[in-house]
Structures are given as C-alpha cells and as structure tokens.
Design an enzyme around this catalytic site. Structure first.
Site, PDB file in Angstrom:
ATOM      1  N   GLU A   1       2.946  -6.259   7.054  1.00 34.02           N
ATOM      2  CA  GLU A   1       2.301  -5.159   7.779  1.00 34.02           C
ATOM      3  C   GLU A   1       2.679  -5.117   9.252  1.00 34.02           C
ATOM      4  O   GLU A   1       2.736  -4.049   9.865  1.00 34.02           O
ATOM      5  CB  GLU A   1       0.770  -5.273   7.632  1.00 34.02           C
ATOM      6  CG  GLU A   1       0.233  -4.958   6.245  1.00 34.02           C
ATOM      7  CD  GLU A   1       0.185  -6.151   5.318  1.00 34.02           C
ATOM      8  OE1 GLU A   1      -0.447  -6.049   4.258  1.00 34.02           O
ATOM      9  OE2 GLU A   1       0.794  -7.207   5.650  1.00 34.02           O
TER      10      GLU A   1
ATOM     11  N   GLU B   1      -1.929  -9.123  -1.575  1.00 34.23           N
ATOM     12  CA  GLU B   1      -3.387  -9.221  -1.492  1.00 34.23           C
ATOM     13  C   GLU B   1      -4.040  -8.998  -2.856  1.00 34.23           C
ATOM     14  O   GLU B   1      -5.018  -9.663  -3.194  1.00 34.23           O
ATOM     15  CB  GLU B   1      -3.909  -8.208  -0.467  1.00 34.23           C
ATOM     16  CG  GLU B   1      -3.520  -8.586   0.961  1.00 34.23           C
ATOM     17  CD  GLU B   1      -3.767  -7.469   1.965  1.00 34.23           C
ATOM     18  OE1 GLU B   1      -4.187  -7.769   3.094  1.00 34.23           O
ATOM     19  OE2 GLU B   1      -3.528  -6.287   1.625  1.00 34.23           O
TER      20      GLU B   1
ATOM     21  N   ALA C   1       0.843  -1.194   0.000  1.00 35.48           N
ATOM     22  CA  ALA C   1       0.000   0.000   0.000  1.00 35.48           C
ATOM     23  C   ALA C   1       0.880   1.247   0.000  1.00 35.48           C
ATOM     24  O   ALA C   1       2.080   1.192   0.272  1.00 35.48           O
ATOM     25  CB  ALA C   1      -0.910  -0.005   1.229  1.00 35.48           C
TER      26      ALA C   1
ATOM     27  N   GLY D   1      -0.286  -5.132   0.417  1.00 32.12           N
ATOM     28  CA  GLY D   1      -1.392  -4.961  -0.514  1.00 32.12           C
ATOM     29  C   GLY D   1      -1.109  -5.557  -1.877  1.00 32.12           C
ATOM     30  O   GLY D   1      -2.025  -5.989  -2.570  1.00 32.12           O
TER      31      GLY D   1
END
Length: 262
Positions: free
Chosen positions: A136, A116, A70, A113
């Site tokens: 994370e 993901e 992210a 991310g």
C-alpha cells in the site's frame, strides 16, 4: 447455496461431506477485493458456518492470484467519508465471527488486501510460487484491514516494518520462515495438500475444534493470565460434549473415534 457473482462455493468438496471450498472468482482483475466480493465472502462464510455438515472451509483464488489486493479503481477518488460510508471493513470484522476453521490455500499473489484476507483465515498453506506483501505504501496509503496488526503479530516488528515501509514482496519460503505461512508445498499440488490437512481436521471432534480455534485466537487478544483462564474454561467445556466421551472411550478401546459434532 445461492449462486454468487464474485465467488464460487462448493460443498462436499472432492466428495468429502464435511469440507467446503470458497473460491474468489474475479480472474480478470486478479481477484481484486471489491466491496461486493467481500460482502459475498461474508455471506457465504456465515452460511457455511451455520451448516451442520460443514466442519472445515477452504478459501482460495486461482493459480495467478489468491487476491492481488483491494479494488483500487473503486476507491481511488474516495474521501474519508466515502470510506466510512462504504462499510467495507465491516465485512472483515464479520469474518472473525466464523467459528469453524478456515484454511487459506494461496497460489500466486496475496498482496495488500489479499494478504490481509489470507491472514484473516486460521492458517495459510502456500504454493511454492506464492508471493505475499503489503504494498500500500507504493500508492500513497497504508494497510487498512490488518496489514500492520496481523502481519506484525505473525512475523514480528522488524520484518513487518520492512515489508510495510518498503512495500516489497516476500516469497512463500520467506513467509514460512517468518511464521506467516504454516507450510509451503508445490504449487501444482496445493489443493490436494490442503484437502489432506482438512480431512484430518474434519475427522476431529467438531466442538473441540471450535473451542480450540477460539482459545488460540484469544492468545492475541488478552494477557497470558487471562488467556490461560479462558483456555481452561474451554477445556472444561469440552467435557459436556458426547464427542469428548467418545474420544476418550475410543482411546481406551484402541479404536478410531466416531465424532458426531455434539
């Protein structure tokens, strides 16, 4: 198709009428997944899903990264309410609405991310230098777009717990062995290998491909009994398509079928 700021979209990829390519294009930040990028990904994916000529979609990044995570700079000072109002996770939900197969072609980093997003696709083909992970925990938070859920379903509780609690990366071969990745190929031939797989899928009956994707995904959403009933209904539904008649007729006549997507 419109020109986007954060992604590149190519129809007729490598001159194949039924294959499209969506490439994440923020190379200076290793394709960090900003809110704007994710909105563009969803907009493009839904448009490709509506295009009757497109049968398979490839999602990729570049040689250094599929997506390294992210956009931390965008969110580090956010409050919980800021996160809610950002609606970033709405984009992830909308990806699940795409009915056509999405193949993730992963070179380099697929972290946080990025991992993901790759798992949001229908299958992952990885270059042999790819690295996966949910780091994370190293920055004081946890995965928020499927890293504890899809990752666990793909590799099992123990391996997922190890990855999520340590934040350590796993290489492409470990990811394949664990079930996260469908196939590992040389990094330099990744796109050609993915293209060959997509050609095979694009030559199958499009309606059956959509129904098969829907049925496989249902296996993660329901009980075995309900999943079997759902599969059976989709099986029956294929018999309303002209492609099913063409496929079985071609089989009996010992020739290649010609599917038109209806």
């Amino acid at each position: 198709m419109k020109i986007f700021e954060n992604i590149l979209v190519t129809k007729n990829y490598r001159d194949h009428a039924h294959i499209a390519l969506l490439q994440l294009n923020r190379p200076k930040v290793l394709n960090a997944l900003s809110t704007d990028l994710m909105k563009e990904v969803v907009e493009a994916m839904l448009a490709l899903d509506d295009d009757p000529n497109v049968r398979v979609i490839i999602m990729t990044g570049n040689d250094r990264a599929f997506a390294a995570g992210a956009d931390i700079g965008q969110m580090m000072e956010n409050s919980p309410i800021d996160q809610i109002n950002d609606n970033r996770f709405r984009s992830w939900k909308q990806l699940s609405l795409v009915s056509k197969p999405i193949i993730a072609a992963v070179n380099g980093f697929a972290l946080g991310g990025g991992c993901e997003l790759a798992m949001s696709c229908d299958l992952i083909i990885a270059g042999d230098k790819a690295q996966f992970g949910q780091p994370e925990i190293k920055i004081g938070t946890i995965p928020g777009a499927g890293g504890t859920q899809r990752f666990t379903r793909a590799v099992g509780k123990s391996k997922a717990m190890l990855a999520v609690l340590t934040g350590d990366m796993i290489d492409a071969y470990a990811a394949e062995k664990a079930g996260l990745v469908a196939k590992v190929v040389p990094a330099e031939t990744l796109m050609q290998e993915v293209f060959e797989i997509c050609k095979v899928i694009a030559n199958r009956a499009p309606v059956a491909v959509k129904l098969a994707k829907e049925a496989v995904n249902m296996a993660f959403e329901t009980s075995l009994k309900d999943g079997m009933e759902f599969e059976r209904r989709n099986f029956y539904l294929t018999f309303s398509s002209k492609d099913q008649k063409e496929g079985m007729k071609a089989f009996m006549e010992k020739r290649e079928p010609k599917y038109e997507g209806n």
